[in-house]
Design a protein around this motif. Structure first.
Motif, PDB file in Angstrom:
ATOM      1  N   LEU A 168       0.826  -1.202   0.000  1.00  0.00           N
ATOM      2  CA  LEU A 168       0.000   0.000   0.000  1.00  0.00           C
ATOM      3  C   LEU A 168       0.863   1.256   0.000  1.00  0.00           C
ATOM      4  N   LEU A 169       1.934   1.248   0.793  1.00  0.00           N
ATOM      5  CA  LEU A 169       2.844   2.403   0.834  1.00  0.00           C
ATOM      6  C   LEU A 169       3.507   2.626  -0.524  1.00  0.00           C
ATOM      7  N   VAL A 170       3.942   1.537  -1.144  1.00  0.00           N
ATOM      8  CA  VAL A 170       4.554   1.654  -2.478  1.00  0.00           C
ATOM      9  C   VAL A 170       3.546   2.207  -3.479  1.00  0.00           C
ATOM     10  N   ALA A 171       2.309   1.722  -3.401  1.00  0.00           N
ATOM     11  CA  ALA A 171       1.274   2.217  -4.314  1.00  0.00           C
ATOM     12  C   ALA A 171       1.061   3.719  -4.133  1.00  0.00           C
ATOM     13  N   LEU A 172       1.069   4.168  -2.886  1.00  0.00           N
ATOM     14  CA  LEU A 172       0.853   5.595  -2.619  1.00  0.00           C
ATOM     15  C   LEU A 172       1.985   6.447  -3.168  1.00  0.00           C
ATOM     16  N   VAL A 173       3.244   6.004  -2.982  1.00  0.00           N
ATOM     17  CA  VAL A 173       4.369   6.822  -3.456  1.00  0.00           C
ATOM     18  C   VAL A 173       4.504   6.769  -4.977  1.00  0.00           C
ATOM     19  N   VAL A 174       3.831   5.811  -5.604  1.00  0.00           N
ATOM     20  CA  VAL A 174       3.789   5.782  -7.072  1.00  0.00           C
ATOM     21  C   VAL A 174       2.654   6.659  -7.590  1.00  0.00           C
TER      22      VAL A 174
ATOM     23  N   GLY B  71       8.217   9.762 -14.593  1.00  0.00           N
ATOM     24  CA  GLY B  71       8.765   8.448 -14.273  1.00  0.00           C
ATOM     25  C   GLY B  71       9.941   8.529 -13.322  1.00  0.00           C
ATOM     26  N   LEU B  72      10.804   9.531 -13.522  1.00  0.00           N
ATOM     27  CA  LEU B  72      11.948   9.705 -12.625  1.00  0.00           C
ATOM     28  C   LEU B  72      11.492  10.054 -11.220  1.00  0.00           C
ATOM     29  N   ASN B  73      10.522  10.953 -11.099  1.00  0.00           N
ATOM     30  CA  ASN B  73      10.011  11.326  -9.779  1.00  0.00           C
ATOM     31  C   ASN B  73       9.396  10.125  -9.066  1.00  0.00           C
ATOM     32  N   THR B  74       8.604   9.358  -9.799  1.00  0.00           N
ATOM     33  CA  THR B  74       7.955   8.187  -9.207  1.00  0.00           C
ATOM     34  C   THR B  74       8.990   7.175  -8.723  1.00  0.00           C
TER      35      THR B  74
END
Length: 271
Positions: free
Chosen positions: A15-21, A241-244
């Motif tokens: 869930l955390l990874v999904a949010l930061v993406v 893409g770089l920011n993500t």
């Protein structure tokens, strides 16, 4: 508390990874970008080409790796169309033909480029070495028709393009060893100038060719696309893409650090 952290449900991490993406994609967060020398050299080389020059772009990547090369293609084609430089597209990968054709049409429409006058897509022919070597002698012997089945002789842009002598640069957008094949068989034999836009996993093996001058420039993954967009002053998919990727890497680093701290604190309490 330490025990709960050490036994955290992996779904929380997902869930955390999904949010930061998702968040950097939806909110225009812009991290500072410093343009690297390889990307700057590629930009400068194209910038110095006279209007009417021809650039060939080889879309040498598969569907599974298109996320990195496509922003590079978009940035370079925008640069070419803005300066009146013709773009010739082709691919050594049969699985990429429709992807490359669709991408070129999309970017051309966004920049009011006309097919047959400003750009053309030749498509795919089997055999890496016969294609690379054959175009050095006569492109029409390899690609007698374009991807739309139009004879090469009927395409106005290709009227004066016979072989590599009329092509100022070959940009290989690669996810494997195709760049090395272009260097060995097109640069060495025909003195065709080569540049590359490569996925992150093969960046390291390209630097020797930059040092020897066999590559005039290179875009390294998402970073290269973002750098090129900065030079164009046109943030796009590469910047997003770089920011993500940056925020996702930062999250992983934080979790690793916290996990190690919790582990050693737990061992200390047990002792």
């Amino acid at each position: 508390m330490l025990e709960r952290f050490m036994n955290m449900d992996r779904r929380i991490i997902f869930l955390l990874v999904a949010l930061v993406v998702i968040i950097p994609t939806l909110i225009p967060v812009r991290l500072p970008i410093t343009v690297s020398e390889p990307t700057q050299k590629l930009y400068d080389y194209i910038e110095e080409l006279p209007s009417g020059s021809n650039i060939m772009i080889a879309f040498d990547y598969g569907p599974s790796s298109l996320a990195e090369p496509e922003p590079m293609a978009k940035a370079v084609m925008q640069h070419c169309f803005s300066r009146g430089i013709n773009v010739i597209g082709m691919t050594l990968f049969p699985s990429t033909v429709t992807l490359a054709d669709r991408l070129m049409k999309k970017i051309a429409d966004e920049n009011n480029a006309v097919y047959g006058q400003d750009y053309v897509f030749l498509g795919y022919r089997p055999g890496t070495l016969p294609v690379i070597l054959g175009m050095g002698t006569n492109i029409a012997n390899v690609f007698d028709k374009d991807y739309q089945d139009t004879p090469i002789s009927d395409i106005p842009m290709m009227a004066d393009v016979k072989n590599y002598d009329q092509i100022s640069l070959l940009l290989d957008l690669a996810s494997s060893s195709t760049t090395e094949a272009w260097i060995i068989y097109a640069n060495t034999k025909y003195d065709l100038q080569i540049a590359a836009g490569v996925t992150a996993v093969i960046i390291a093996q390209m630097y020797p060719y930059l040092q020897t001058g066999q590559l005039v420039g290179m875009m390294p993954g998402y970073l290269g696309a973002a750098e090129y967009e900065k030079l164009l002053n046109a943030p796009g998919d590469g910047t997003v893409g770089l920011n993500t990727a940056s925020f996702a890497h930062l999250l992983i680093i934080i979790l690793v650090i916290l996990g190690n701290i919790a582990y050693f604190m737990q061992r200390r309490e047990e002792a």
